[in-house]
Design an enzyme around this catalytic site. Structure first.
Site, PDB file in Angstrom:
ATOM      1  N   LYS A  43     -23.046  -8.203  -6.608  1.00  0.00           N
ATOM      2  CA  LYS A  43     -21.750  -7.436  -6.555  1.00  0.00           C
ATOM      3  C   LYS A  43     -21.880  -6.067  -7.012  1.00  0.00           C
ATOM      4  O   LYS A  43     -21.507  -5.224  -6.970  1.00  0.00           O
ATOM      5  CB  LYS A  43     -20.805  -8.369  -7.088  1.00  0.00           C
TER       6      LYS A  43
ATOM      7  N   ARG B 231     -31.783 -19.538 -13.052  1.00  0.00           N
ATOM      8  CA  ARG B 231     -30.954 -19.771 -11.927  1.00  0.00           C
ATOM      9  C   ARG B 231     -31.392 -20.754 -10.938  1.00  0.00           C
ATOM     10  O   ARG B 231     -32.650 -20.605 -10.890  1.00  0.00           O
ATOM     11  CB  ARG B 231     -30.374 -18.453 -11.211  1.00  0.00           C
TER      12      ARG B 231
ATOM     13  N   ALA C 209     -18.770 -12.881 -16.460  1.00  0.00           N
ATOM     14  CA  ALA C 209     -19.437 -12.379 -15.297  1.00  0.00           C
ATOM     15  C   ALA C 209     -20.712 -11.323 -15.836  1.00  0.00           C
ATOM     16  O   ALA C 209     -20.738 -11.067 -17.126  1.00  0.00           O
ATOM     17  CB  ALA C 209     -18.324 -11.246 -14.707  1.00  0.00           C
ATOM     18  N   GLY C 210     -21.616 -11.104 -15.220  1.00  0.00           N
ATOM     19  CA  GLY C 210     -22.490 -10.303 -15.421  1.00  0.00           C
ATOM     20  C   GLY C 210     -23.320  -9.567 -14.296  1.00  0.00           C
ATOM     21  O   GLY C 210     -23.574  -9.889 -13.261  1.00  0.00           O
ATOM     22  N   HIS C 211     -22.891  -8.103 -14.248  1.00  0.00           N
ATOM     23  CA  HIS C 211     -22.911  -7.220 -12.974  1.00  0.00           C
ATOM     24  C   HIS C 211     -24.005  -6.250 -13.013  1.00  0.00           C
ATOM     25  O   HIS C 211     -23.628  -5.239 -13.965  1.00  0.00           O
ATOM     26  CB  HIS C 211     -21.477  -6.581 -12.486  1.00  0.00           C
TER      27      HIS C 211
ATOM     28  N   THR D 148     -25.801 -12.765 -17.902  1.00  0.00           N
ATOM     29  CA  THR D 148     -24.891 -13.104 -19.052  1.00  0.00           C
ATOM     30  C   THR D 148     -25.573 -13.832 -20.078  1.00  0.00           C
ATOM     31  O   THR D 148     -25.704 -13.916 -21.206  1.00  0.00           O
ATOM     32  CB  THR D 148     -23.642 -13.607 -18.661  1.00  0.00           C
TER      33      THR D 148
ATOM     34  N   GLN E 244     -17.813 -13.593 -10.214  1.00  0.00           N
ATOM     35  CA  GLN E 244     -18.066 -14.957  -9.795  1.00  0.00           C
ATOM     36  C   GLN E 244     -18.399 -15.005  -8.232  1.00  0.00           C
ATOM     37  O   GLN E 244     -18.446 -13.968  -7.514  1.00  0.00           O
ATOM     38  CB  GLN E 244     -17.173 -15.936 -10.151  1.00  0.00           C
TER      39      GLN E 244
ATOM     40  N   GLY F  13     -21.902 -16.681  -6.962  1.00  0.00           N
ATOM     41  CA  GLY F  13     -21.875 -15.570  -8.155  1.00  0.00           C
ATOM     42  C   GLY F  13     -23.177 -15.274  -8.022  1.00  0.00           C
ATOM     43  O   GLY F  13     -24.091 -15.468  -7.412  1.00  0.00           O
ATOM     44  N   ASP F  14     -23.404 -14.087  -8.693  1.00  0.00           N
ATOM     45  CA  ASP F  14     -24.686 -13.366  -8.789  1.00  0.00           C
ATOM     46  C   ASP F  14     -25.524 -12.825  -7.431  1.00  0.00           C
ATOM     47  O   ASP F  14     -26.501 -12.677  -7.345  1.00  0.00           O
ATOM     48  CB  ASP F  14     -25.779 -14.085  -9.671  1.00  0.00           C
TER      49      ASP F  14
ATOM     50  N   THR G  34     -20.405 -20.571 -19.148  1.00  0.00           N
ATOM     51  CA  THR G  34     -20.956 -19.564 -19.898  1.00  0.00           C
ATOM     52  C   THR G  34     -20.719 -19.612 -21.497  1.00  0.00           C
ATOM     53  O   THR G  34     -21.306 -18.644 -22.001  1.00  0.00           O
ATOM     54  CB  THR G  34     -20.844 -18.262 -19.266  1.00  0.00           C
TER      55      THR G  34
ATOM     56  N   LYS H  12     -24.486  -3.905  -7.815  1.00  0.00           N
ATOM     57  CA  LYS H  12     -25.011  -2.818  -7.225  1.00  0.00           C
ATOM     58  C   LYS H  12     -24.424  -2.429  -6.320  1.00  0.00           C
ATOM     59  O   LYS H  12     -23.924  -1.293  -5.969  1.00  0.00           O
ATOM     60  CB  LYS H  12     -26.261  -3.543  -6.622  1.00  0.00           C
TER      61      LYS H  12
HETATM   62  P1  GDP Z   1     -23.700  -9.978  -9.489  1.00  0.00           P
HETATM   63  O1  GDP Z   1     -23.174 -10.599 -10.762  1.00  0.00           O
HETATM   64  O2  GDP Z   1     -23.228 -10.296  -8.323  1.00  0.00           O
HETATM   65  O3  GDP Z   1     -23.273  -8.368  -9.835  1.00  0.00           O
HETATM   66  O4  GDP Z   1     -25.147 -10.082  -9.566  1.00  0.00           O
HETATM   67  P2  GDP Z   1     -26.119  -9.848 -10.710  1.00  0.00           P
HETATM   68  O5  GDP Z   1     -26.554  -8.534 -11.269  1.00  0.00           O
HETATM   69  O6  GDP Z   1     -25.862 -11.124 -11.900  1.00  0.00           O
HETATM   70  O7  GDP Z   1     -27.582 -10.406 -10.122  1.00  0.00           O
HETATM   71  C1  GDP Z   1     -27.979  -9.742  -9.098  1.00  0.00           C
HETATM   72  C2  GDP Z   1     -29.552  -9.294  -9.772  1.00  0.00           C
HETATM   73  O8  GDP Z   1     -30.198  -9.185  -8.476  1.00  0.00           O
HETATM   74  C3  GDP Z   1     -29.554  -8.127 -10.319  1.00  0.00           C
HETATM   75  O9  GDP Z   1     -30.539  -8.511 -11.235  1.00  0.00           O
HETATM   76  C4  GDP Z   1     -29.801  -7.305  -9.588  1.00  0.00           C
HETATM   77  O10 GDP Z   1     -30.511  -5.829 -10.071  1.00  0.00           O
HETATM   78  C5  GDP Z   1     -30.777  -7.778  -8.460  1.00  0.00           C
HETATM   79  N1  GDP Z   1     -30.583  -7.198  -7.036  1.00  0.00           N
HETATM   80  C6  GDP Z   1     -29.411  -6.842  -6.473  1.00  0.00           C
HETATM   81  N2  GDP Z   1     -29.762  -6.508  -5.165  1.00  0.00           N
HETATM   82  C7  GDP Z   1     -31.148  -6.746  -4.956  1.00  0.00           C
HETATM   83  C8  GDP Z   1     -31.911  -6.684  -3.856  1.00  0.00           C
HETATM   84  O11 GDP Z   1     -31.489  -6.158  -2.733  1.00  0.00           O
HETATM   85  N3  GDP Z   1     -33.105  -6.878  -4.188  1.00  0.00           N
HETATM   86  C9  GDP Z   1     -33.660  -7.300  -5.230  1.00  0.00           C
HETATM   87  N4  GDP Z   1     -35.006  -7.647  -5.460  1.00  0.00           N
HETATM   88  N5  GDP Z   1     -32.931  -7.330  -6.268  1.00  0.00           N
HETATM   89  C10 GDP Z   1     -31.599  -7.163  -6.268  1.00  0.00           C
HETATM   90  P1  IMO Z   2     -20.885 -12.721 -11.715  1.00  0.00           P
HETATM   91  O1  IMO Z   2     -19.752 -12.292 -11.631  1.00  0.00           O
HETATM   92  C1  IMO Z   2     -22.756 -17.110 -11.807  1.00  0.00           C
HETATM   93  C2  IMO Z   2     -20.507 -20.148 -13.541  1.00  0.00           C
HETATM   94  C3  IMO Z   2     -21.150 -20.991 -14.927  1.00  0.00           C
HETATM   95  C4  IMO Z   2     -20.580 -22.263 -14.811  1.00  0.00           C
HETATM   96  C5  IMO Z   2     -19.225 -22.029 -14.016  1.00  0.00           C
HETATM   97  C6  IMO Z   2     -18.046 -22.023 -15.086  1.00  0.00           C
HETATM   98  O2  IMO Z   2     -22.119 -12.541 -12.522  1.00  0.00           O
HETATM   99  O3  IMO Z   2     -21.351 -13.512 -10.364  1.00  0.00           O
HETATM  100  P2  IMO Z   2     -17.242 -20.526 -16.993  1.00  0.00           P
HETATM  101  O4  IMO Z   2     -17.911 -19.794 -18.042  1.00  0.00           O
HETATM  102  O5  IMO Z   2     -17.081 -19.547 -15.927  1.00  0.00           O
HETATM  103  O6  IMO Z   2     -16.114 -21.353 -17.372  1.00  0.00           O
HETATM  104  O7  IMO Z   2     -18.276 -21.258 -16.064  1.00  0.00           O
HETATM  105  O8  IMO Z   2     -19.332 -20.841 -13.548  1.00  0.00           O
HETATM  106  N1  IMO Z   2     -20.200 -18.921 -13.560  1.00  0.00           N
HETATM  107  C7  IMO Z   2     -21.059 -17.893 -13.098  1.00  0.00           C
HETATM  108  N2  IMO Z   2     -22.096 -18.027 -12.120  1.00  0.00           N
HETATM  109  N3  IMO Z   2     -21.996 -15.741 -11.914  1.00  0.00           N
HETATM  110  C8  IMO Z   2     -21.190 -15.456 -12.534  1.00  0.00           C
HETATM  111  O9  IMO Z   2     -20.502 -14.329 -12.600  1.00  0.00           O
HETATM  112  C9  IMO Z   2     -20.727 -16.824 -13.069  1.00  0.00           C
HETATM  113  N4  IMO Z   2     -19.249 -16.797 -14.063  1.00  0.00           N
HETATM  114  C10 IMO Z   2     -19.179 -18.146 -14.300  1.00  0.00           C
HETATM  115  O10 IMO Z   2     -22.476 -20.765 -14.955  1.00  0.00           O
HETATM  116  O11 IMO Z   2     -21.276 -23.004 -13.534  1.00  0.00           O
HETATM  117 MG    MG Z   3     -23.818 -11.827 -12.320  1.00  0.00          MG
END
Ligand code: GDP
Ligand code: IMO
Ligand code: MG
Length: 451
Positions: free
Chosen positions: A26, A315, A49-51, A310, A234, A22-23, A139, A28
């Site tokens: 996605k 991390r 999720a936190g996008h 989120t 995720q 995850g994270d 979460t 962006k």
């Molecule tokens: P997601 O859950 O997959 O949408 O990812 P998150 O938003 O939770 O976490 C990705 C983090 O990395 C966010 O703070 C984005 O703004 C940041 N991010 C995305 N792409 C890049 C990159 O290429 N470089 C940097 N430095 N940050 C990025």
């Molecule tokens: P995005 O979409 C990263 C992780 C939690 C925990 C496990 C189970 O932003 O990538 P849950 O609340 O789903 O029952 O937790 O999954 N987890 C994530 N880790 N990014 C996420 O979403 C996540 N959604 C759940 O931290 O380990």
């Molecule tokens: Mg995220």
């Protein structure tokens, strides 16, 4: 005619999924790509999720609303496979309105999606508290308990909001049952079904106009030749079946979840993009072989701003795990990768990549196999690769503008996991992107004429 004789779509519907824990970035990538699509669909997960999307100075974090919402006029659809915290969804919609983004008419919610109820969050909290050291580190958004009720066939769906008597009796029955459990736990107060029902009446009035049959909508769009972009939440290693169980989430996070999560056929999706960071992060408990629980890991966390979008939790950070990546790339049927956060490695003295685990195997000798149980201390097998310290990648907009060592790093990844790279991200901002056309291919595939 939108399908050929084999049923394969002629429309370039795409799917974007995470292939780590995850994270991966996605949000962006979905925001960026959605400019060329008519609809964006979230098909699993919930407000766990936190996008994140950054446009200029404006940062948005989406939990349930698809990340295409900032591109004007795109249908933003939440499929039946997602679990909906209605309060969280309304909060998110209000947050957008507060920032002057009119979007209500763009949102469509499946009438088959299950609702995360307040008691699901209570159950999540209690289960985690009772698990001690073995806790998952969820979460606390009620995700597991909501999917549990779905599978146990006592969940409440958005369609139930249309039949208030039915909704009321479902809430009453479920609250009565959880109150029996709560009565056994010291310090817990019983939940009030009437209060919950009252609360949900307001949610219903707001959301009912947005609730519809999503499968029908998607097939209609398909018939009209409209392009659909699917957004996974995720990452593949958090997949309920194929991830690092039990330290996973409760849904099918890979491309494979798209069918059951929408009622649309994955066979119609032409391109599947797997998003991976140039290193690895994980939030919550569970195995993480390449974790750097040391100053180097802290340095990655600082440089990458690695705090949960989120929950705000720090991390866990480590090197890229190509052994795990090759596994997720295969089971998620990835056509090409998107490598994000390459810029975070700009200041690293030297880099390591994991190509296998001691006693388990390496990519070279073990191919796509990944252990079902990652128990005990796992010793990663690393290869050193040269870094590009002091040279910035953030301004590059083409492969040629990257330092040679960064190009070599990308080529190493493509070769090791046997998957092309379609996009490289070099910063948080929407425009900090290298769109590779043609894709960067694994070298042996180029030599074999498949490039
Ligand atoms: P997601 O859950 O997959 O949408 O990812 P998150 O938003 O939770 O976490 C990705 C983090 O990395 C966010 O703070 C984005 O703004 C940041 N991010 C995305 N792409 C890049 C990159 O290429 N470089 C940097 N430095 N940050 C990025
Ligand atoms: P995005 O979409 C990263 C992780 C939690 C925990 C496990 C189970 O932003 O990538 P849950 O609340 O789903 O029952 O937790 O999954 N987890 C994530 N880790 N990014 C996420 O979403 C996540 N959604 C759940 O931290 O380990
Ligand atoms: Mg995220």
């Amino acid at each position: 005619m939108v399908s050929n004789k084999n049923g394969t779509s002629l429309i370039d519907h795409r799917c974007v999924v995470g292939v780590q824990w995850g994270d991966e970035g996605k949000g962006k990538i979905v925001d960026l790509l959605s400019a060329d699509f008519d609809a964006v669909v979230r098909y699993q997960g919930g407000a766990n999720a936190g996008h994140t999307v950054l446009i200029g100075e404006d940062e948005f974090v989406f939990h349930l609303v698809p990340s295409g919402i900032l591109q004007e006029g795109k249908a933003c659809i939440i499929g039946n496979g997602a679990v909906l915290d209605l309060a969280s969804l309304i909060d998110e919609m209000d947050g957008l309105l507060d920032r002057g983004i009119e979007h209500e008419e763009q949102i469509y919610i499946s009438d088959r999606a299950h609702i995360v109820m307040p008691y699901h969050k209570t159950q999540d909290r209690l289960k985690e508290a009772a698990s001690g050291k073995g806790k998952i580190g969820t979460t606390l958004r009620g995700i597991g308990p909501c999917y549990t009720d779905k599978a146990a066939r006592k969940g409440i769906r958005t369609a139930d909001l249309k039949d208030w008597d039915r909704f009321t009796s479902l809430v009453e029955a479920n609250v009565e049952s959880i109150n029996k459990e709560l009565a056994q736990i010291e310090g817990e107060t019983p939940l009030d079904a009437k209060e919950i029902i009252q609360q949900y009446k307001a949610y219903r009035d707001r959301l009912l106009p947005r609730i519809t049959n999503i499968a029908d909508l998607l097939w209609t769009y398909h018939g009209e030749g409209k392009r659909i972009l699917f957004e996974g939440a995720q990452g593949a290693l958090l997949d309920l079946d194929h991830g690092t169980y039990p330290f996973v989430t409760s849904s099918s996070t890979s491309f494979l979840g798209l069918g059951p999560g929408t009622g649309f056929s994955p066979r119609q999706v032409k391109t599947v993009l797997g998003i991976t960071k140039a290193y690895t992060t994980r939030v919550g408990g569970g195995p993480f072989p390449t974790e750097l629980d040391n100053p180097l890991g802290e340095e990655l966390r600082r440089a990458g701003g690695e705090f949960g979008a989120t929950t705000g939790r720090p991390r866990r950070c480590g090197w890229i795990d190509l052994f795990a990546l090759r596994y997720t790339i295969r089971f998620s049927d990835i056509d090409a990768m998107v490598i994000t956060k390459l810029d975070v490695l700009d200041e690293m003295d030297s880099l390591q990549v994991c190509v296998g685990y001691e006693g388990v195997g390496t990519i070279e000798d073990h191919g796509n196999c990944f252990p079902t149980d990652l128990e005990g201390p796992i010793q990663p097998i690393y290869r050193d690769v040269p870094g590009w310290k002091g040279q910035k990648t953030t301004e590059a907009r083409s492969l040629e503008e990257l330092p040679q060592q960064a190009i070599d790093y990308l080529q190493y990844i493509a070769d090791a996991v046997q998957c092309p790279i379609a996009i490289v991200s070099v910063g948080k901002e929407r425009t900090q992107i290298i769109d590779l056309d043609p894709w960067l291919m694994p070298r042996n595939q180029v030599e074999a004429g498949r490039g």
